[in-house]
Design an enzyme around this catalytic site. Structure first.
Site, mmCIF file in Angstrom:
data_model
loop_
_atom_site.group_PDB
_atom_site.id
_atom_site.type_symbol
_atom_site.label_atom_id
_atom_site.label_comp_id
_atom_site.label_asym_id
_atom_site.label_seq_id
_atom_site.Cartn_x
_atom_site.Cartn_y
_atom_site.Cartn_z
ATOM 1 N N HIS A 286 37.727 35.296 42.921
ATOM 2 C CA HIS A 286 37.378 33.982 42.396
ATOM 3 C C HIS A 286 37.899 32.946 43.399
ATOM 4 O O HIS A 286 39.098 32.724 43.503
ATOM 5 C CB HIS A 286 38.007 33.766 41.025
ATOM 6 C CG HIS A 286 37.543 34.767 40.009
ATOM 7 N ND1 HIS A 286 38.342 35.245 39.002
ATOM 8 C CD2 HIS A 286 36.343 35.387 39.860
ATOM 9 C CE1 HIS A 286 37.660 36.110 38.260
ATOM 10 N NE2 HIS A 286 36.440 36.212 38.770
ATOM 11 N N HIS B 42 45.006 37.000 41.512
ATOM 12 C CA HIS B 42 44.222 35.952 40.851
ATOM 13 C C HIS B 42 45.096 34.774 40.441
ATOM 14 O O HIS B 42 46.314 34.784 40.611
ATOM 15 C CB HIS B 42 43.552 36.521 39.599
ATOM 16 C CG HIS B 42 42.407 37.436 39.880
ATOM 17 N ND1 HIS B 42 41.094 37.022 39.819
ATOM 18 C CD2 HIS B 42 42.373 38.744 40.231
ATOM 19 C CE1 HIS B 42 40.298 38.034 40.124
ATOM 20 N NE2 HIS B 42 41.053 39.088 40.369
ATOM 21 N N GLU C 298 48.358 37.679 38.063
ATOM 22 C CA GLU C 298 47.923 36.313 37.763
ATOM 23 C C GLU C 298 49.051 35.317 38.015
ATOM 24 O O GLU C 298 50.204 35.570 37.666
ATOM 25 C CB GLU C 298 47.483 36.209 36.289
ATOM 26 C CG GLU C 298 46.303 37.078 35.915
ATOM 27 C CD GLU C 298 44.952 36.476 36.295
ATOM 28 O OE1 GLU C 298 44.931 35.350 36.855
ATOM 29 O OE2 GLU C 298 43.935 37.142 36.036
ATOM 30 N N GLU D 160 40.690 30.207 43.091
ATOM 31 C CA GLU D 160 42.068 30.647 42.834
ATOM 32 C C GLU D 160 42.795 30.812 44.162
ATOM 33 O O GLU D 160 43.154 31.905 44.587
ATOM 34 C CB GLU D 160 42.033 31.934 42.000
ATOM 35 C CG GLU D 160 41.392 31.698 40.640
ATOM 36 C CD GLU D 160 41.044 32.962 39.871
ATOM 37 O OE1 GLU D 160 41.477 34.060 40.275
ATOM 38 O OE2 GLU D 160 40.320 32.848 38.858
#
Length: 375
Positions: free
Chosen positions: A166, A259, A335, A169
């Site tokens: 993504h 991420h 994350e 990010e």
């Protein structure tokens, strides 16, 4: 007064910008997609005058909950990014700011430019332990670049790391930069311990097209790469297709996919509890890795995160689940927050590029704790 986003990763739509206190903006959607959240633009205006920048229609954005308690970042030199007063209400983000200079950059998070990406690749290549491989090309014709760190050997463990599926990010590539700098440091004991028994396969940017285009979540075709791992294609998701092809060619013993999360103000991991082959061995490896990270850095926690999948209910189109299932390996999504780390808040910088860089180095140290048990 002038607002521009005509540069690498730029994204903003100017609705009106006639008065400093009433600047009206919107975010462009990813190409062929309804996703939008990433913004990056430059304000050219009079210093020491209060400006109010309104970014509208955010109730329709990809993650509206991501705007609660969020503070935008700004920079004068594109090197140091600091948080600025920001409020969110009724789908509108308002940045209230008095610039000190005539040009100010604003972004959703500290950008990681394509030029910096290239610098990272070729700086890494200058180390004897590292080689670059081009796996294929993206939709827009950019290289899908893999860094191989360590002397390949069947006897060595194979650790794979991918980042920025993504593209918005950006903290993910800051993380990889920190990890690589530590791994390629000839005087670092963690690096020495790992490279004696491990080869690293690192893709610092899985989605260079989306990165340059200013996308939040998709590639040039509007495809979410982290939902392509079950049936990738050269036509729609060459980035995943060629990386997965290489994984199958060389093997894999551990996988980390890096991420950022828009809503949760914490660093956390998401495991593969729901894959069909999940067993006590994988559960033990996951716990060993989490325990190591908890010991190494207070920036990591294991209280807040995503709900765990029920047995057999994992989404096998997602990278960490698909890879964990196919290779029967320790496979985690890592994350980081767009906001701040609520456990260790920083009012000036929030969660930042520098802290992401350090978290990458801490994560490399944690791999030392599990590498001997990966097979």
């Amino acid at each position: 007064m002038r607002i521009s986003s005509n540069f690498d990763s730029g994204n903003i739509k100017v609705i009106s910008a006639e008065q400093p206190h009433d600047i009206q903006l919107e975010i462009n959607k990813d190409n062929n997609s309804d996703f939008f959240q990433w913004f990056h633009f430059r304000l050219e205006s009079t210093p020491f005058v209060e400006h109010k920048l309104h970014i509208n229609k955010l109730a329709e954005s990809a993650y509206p909950e991501g705007w609660d308690d969020y503070q935008a970042v700004a920079s004068y030199d594109r090197q140091t990014w600091f948080r600025v007063p920001t409020t969110y209400q009724d789908g509108q983000l308002v940045i209230d700011f008095e610039p000190e200079y005539s040009h100010t950059f604003f972004a959703y998070f500290a950008p990681y430019s394509y030029e910096r990406h290239l610098d990272l690749l070729y700086r890494a290549q200058s180390h004897d332990a590292c080689q670059i491989e081009t796996l294929g090309q993206t939709i827009d014709g950019r290289d899908i670049s893999l860094l191989v760190v360590g002397e390949p050997s069947d006897a060595k463990k194979k650790v794979w790391i991918t980042a920025r599926q993504h593209p918005g990010e950006t903290m993910a590539e800051w993380f990889v930069e920190g990890l690589l700098e530590k791994l390629l440091d000839d005087e670092d004991p963690h690096a020495a311990a790992l490279l004696s028994k491990t080869v690293f396969y690192i893709v610092p940017n899985m989605n260079p097209d989306g990165s340059v285009r200013g996308h939040l979540r998709t590639n040039a075709n509007g495809v979410n790469l982290n939902r392509e791992w079950q049936t990738p294609s050269v036509e729609n998701s060459p980035e995943v297709y060629y990386v997965l092809e290489k994984m199958r060619a060389v093997g894999l013993d551990m996988y980390l996919d890096i991420h950022g999360d828009e809503a949760l103000p914490y660093n956390f991991v998401a495991g593969s509890e729901g894959i069909p082959s999940y067993d006590a061995r994988l559960a033990s490896l996951e716990n060993q890795f989490k325990d190591a990270l908890l010991t190494i850095t207070p920036d990591f926690q294991d209280v807040y995160g995503y709900p765990k999948d029920e047995p057999g209910q994992a989404n096998l189109t997602v990278a960490s689940c698909a890879v964990g299932e196919e290779f029967k390996a320790l496979s985690y999504t890592i994350e980081m927050p767009f906001k701040d780390n609520a456990d260790l808040p920083d009012p000036h910088f929030g969660w930042s590029d520098r802290r992401s860089y350090q978290f990458g180095q801490d994560t490399l140290a944690a791999i030392v704790k599990v590498v001997d048990n990966l097979r």
